[in-house]
Design a protein around this motif. Structure first.
Motif, PDB file in Angstrom:
ATOM      1  N   ASP A   1      50.016 -23.070 -49.934  1.00 41.12           N
ATOM      2  CA  ASP A   1      49.363 -23.233 -48.638  1.00 41.12           C
ATOM      3  C   ASP A   1      48.838 -21.880 -48.182  1.00 41.12           C
ATOM      4  N   ARG A   2      47.540 -21.674 -48.260  1.00 39.65           N
ATOM      5  CA  ARG A   2      46.932 -20.417 -47.849  1.00 39.65           C
ATOM      6  C   ARG A   2      46.401 -20.448 -46.416  1.00 39.65           C
ATOM      7  N   THR A   3      46.674 -21.520 -45.695  1.00 36.77           N
ATOM      8  CA  THR A   3      46.188 -21.595 -44.316  1.00 36.77           C
ATOM      9  C   THR A   3      46.970 -20.687 -43.391  1.00 36.77           C
TER      10      THR A   3
ATOM     11  N   ALA B   1      57.514 -11.201 -38.298  1.00 38.47           N
ATOM     12  CA  ALA B   1      56.583 -11.840 -39.235  1.00 38.47           C
ATOM     13  C   ALA B   1      56.599 -13.354 -39.074  1.00 38.47           C
ATOM     14  N   ALA B   2      57.786 -13.940 -38.992  1.00 38.89           N
ATOM     15  CA  ALA B   2      57.867 -15.389 -38.843  1.00 38.89           C
ATOM     16  C   ALA B   2      57.283 -15.846 -37.505  1.00 38.89           C
ATOM     17  N   SER B   3      57.516 -15.091 -36.455  1.00 39.49           N
ATOM     18  CA  SER B   3      56.953 -15.454 -35.151  1.00 39.49           C
ATOM     19  C   SER B   3      55.438 -15.350 -35.162  1.00 39.49           C
ATOM     20  N   ALA B   4      54.899 -14.329 -35.819  1.00 41.27           N
ATOM     21  CA  ALA B   4      53.445 -14.196 -35.916  1.00 41.27           C
ATOM     22  C   ALA B   4      52.845 -15.339 -36.721  1.00 41.27           C
TER      23      ALA B   4
ATOM     24  N   ALA C   1      49.764 -20.286 -36.746  1.00 41.46           N
ATOM     25  CA  ALA C   1      49.657 -21.691 -37.153  1.00 41.46           C
ATOM     26  C   ALA C   1      49.326 -22.582 -35.959  1.00 41.46           C
ATOM     27  N   ARG C   2      49.894 -22.254 -34.791  1.00 39.61           N
ATOM     28  CA  ARG C   2      49.602 -23.062 -33.605  1.00 39.61           C
ATOM     29  C   ARG C   2      48.133 -22.945 -33.180  1.00 39.61           C
TER      30      ARG C   2
END
Length: 494
Positions: A108-110, A455-458, A463-464
């Motif tokens: 998944d590159r999105t 990183a995970a929060s970014a 994504a949102r």
């Protein structure tokens, strides 16, 4: 002839290690190709396990080897530690390399890694490690310098699943680390306790170092463990309470005032982020103003009390008397750290661009300045300035500013944990070097957790923003002639 044999063995070992690393990374990539996450979270077990093994097998006696700058610290390296160290390094290289390669082969590159964090981290490593290692006054290159780079890049590529796994792994590893130190008290008290410690605020209470290098390090690790426990509590209530009790006990017995202050401020950050909006809404509620009035009166009483103490408490005389004492003089000099900072400043002046190099504060340098136990500059900025020069110091400032901005930006999304981890690193940087990337150790755990959190929060925020709006909910239907149905009509199902 002997030198040729030794050189051949070393070259063959290096080639074998490179082949094993390549095979390990390739196998890990293949093994995790159908999984949504890798095994980066295992690095916390590996790093803390290595620290515990090294100190357990060191044969140290904390009661007879007080941490003083005028005494030589004898480091005993057990054969098992020498054997385990390369294996742990290979494991870290495999875990981090697998995440990096898998990211570039991502299904998944999105959702991409945050580019600001990735670029600034690489610049930080290049300015503080690569530049002085190659261009410093005393250049020195080692394979140990590569591990933090790969681990940091892999942490910046973390997803929300890997963040949760990292929290749980760090929590469990730190709890096991603290429990092992407590269990050894009846069997090896001199190994884990400083029974002769008399400089703390708790007279007669020995200072606990556990299986950490020293008590200050254990205090910071206990604080990190409690923060992870706050972010991801244990499922069983009684077990969670026992974990909190053990963590607070270790933090208390470590007798590190820096750790106490840091834990208080970090907890305040989390509390402010989580409870601050509700507090403000309740305090400003016009329907029920009692709480707001009481809070305002309490604030006014506190300010008035502080003002009266400053005006009539003879603070100047008390402070002058304190700094004239031995404890005050020790505090004013930061326990002798002002002398180390002066030496670090002199070394920066000798080579202001790229600094002294990575070997600053090694055994030979410490012997030359008469401070055998000054293993670093006891301040992140001064250490970076002396080792890496102006280039490294500039990279440190830019990197710290980026971490600060992102920590504040994602404070609400992380429940205040990103801000708490940044505050922990910032306070630690006053007297220690938690951002040093010339190898891996227990100081790297907080740094990596902060990178994983940001990183995970970014990724989640990105994504949102990329999620397409639902046309059935957000798109207004077109009706000829400009007619729009009333709200009552629009709810009728046709």
């Amino acid at each position: 002839m002997d030198q040729a044999i030794v050189l051949s063995v070393l070259v063959a070992g290096a080639i074998l290690a490179a082949l094993l690393a390549a095979l390990g990374v390739a196998g890990a990539v293949h093994f995790t190709s159908r999984r949504a996450h890798g095994y980066m979270h295992l690095i916390f077990y590996a790093i803390l396990g290595m620290v515990a093994m090294s100190n357990f097998l060191s044969g140290r006696d904390l009661s007879s080897s007080a941490m003083k700058f005028d005494e030589v610290a004898v480091v005993v390296r057990h054969p098992l530690v020498a054997l385990a160290q390369p294996l742990v390094s290979l494991l870290l290289l495999t875990l981090a390399g697998e995440r990096i390669i898998t990211h570039w082969l991502q299904r998944d590159r999105t959702v991409q890694a945050p580019p600001v964090m990735l670029i600034t981290f690489i610049i930080f490593w290049a300015g503080t490690v690569a530049a002085p290692a190659l261009l410093g006054l005393h250049p020195h290159v080692s394979h140990d310098y590569v591990y933090p780079l790969l681990i940091g890049i892999a942490a910046v590529l973390a997803t929300s699943i890997e963040r949760d796994l990292a929290y749980r792994a760090a929590r469990d590893a730190l709890l096991l680390f603290m429990a092992a130190g407590l269990v050894l008290i009846p069997f090896k008290p001199a190994l884990v306790l400083d029974l002769s410690y008399t400089q703390g605020l708790l007279p007669g209470v020995p200072r606990l170092a556990g299986l950490a290098a020293h008590a200050v390090s254990l205090g910071m690790l206990a604080q990190l463990g409690l923060l992870c426990l706050l972010a991801r509590p244990l499922q069983r209530i009684w077990l969670n309470r026992m974990a909190w009790g053990m963590g607070l006990l270790v933090l208390f017995l470590a007798q590190s005032k820096t750790a106490w202050i840091s834990f208080t401020l970090c907890s305040a950050c989390i509390l402010a982020v989580r409870q601050g909006p509700a507090f403000m809404r309740r305090a400003s509620d016009p329907v029920r103003p009692e709480f707001g009035i009481a809070a305002l009166l309490g604030f006014m009483v506190a300010v008035t009390s502080i003002t009266l103490v400053l005006m009539f408490g003879d603070i100047d005389a008390r402070m002058a008397s304190f700094f004239d004492s031995a404890q005050g003089a020790q505090l004013a000099s930061m326990t002798g750290r002002d002398q180390i900072w002066a030496i670090a400043y002199d070394e920066w002046q000798r080579n202001p661009v790229f600094g002294y190099g990575p070997t600053l504060w090694d055994a030979s340098f410490r012997e030359s300045i008469g401070m055998p136990n000054a293993t670093h500059a006891h301040n992140q900025f001064m250490d970076t300035l002396s080792r890496s020069g102006t280039v490294g110091a500039a990279a440190l400032v830019v990197y710290a500013l980026v971490l600060l901005v992102l920590s504040v930006r994602y404070a609400r999304a992380t429940g205040g944990l990103s801000l708490a981890l940044f505050v922990a690193l910032a306070l630690r940087s006053i007297s220690e070097v938690p951002l040093l990337l010339f190898g891996y150790g227990p100081e790297l755990t907080t740094h990596i957790l902060l990178l994983v959190t940001l990183a995970a929060s970014a990724r989640e925020a990105h994504a949102r923003t990329r999620q397409p709006a639902n046309p059935m909910e957000n798109a207004a239907p077109h009706f000829p002639g400009g007619f729009r149905p009333s709200p009552a009509t629009s709810r009728v199902r046709l």
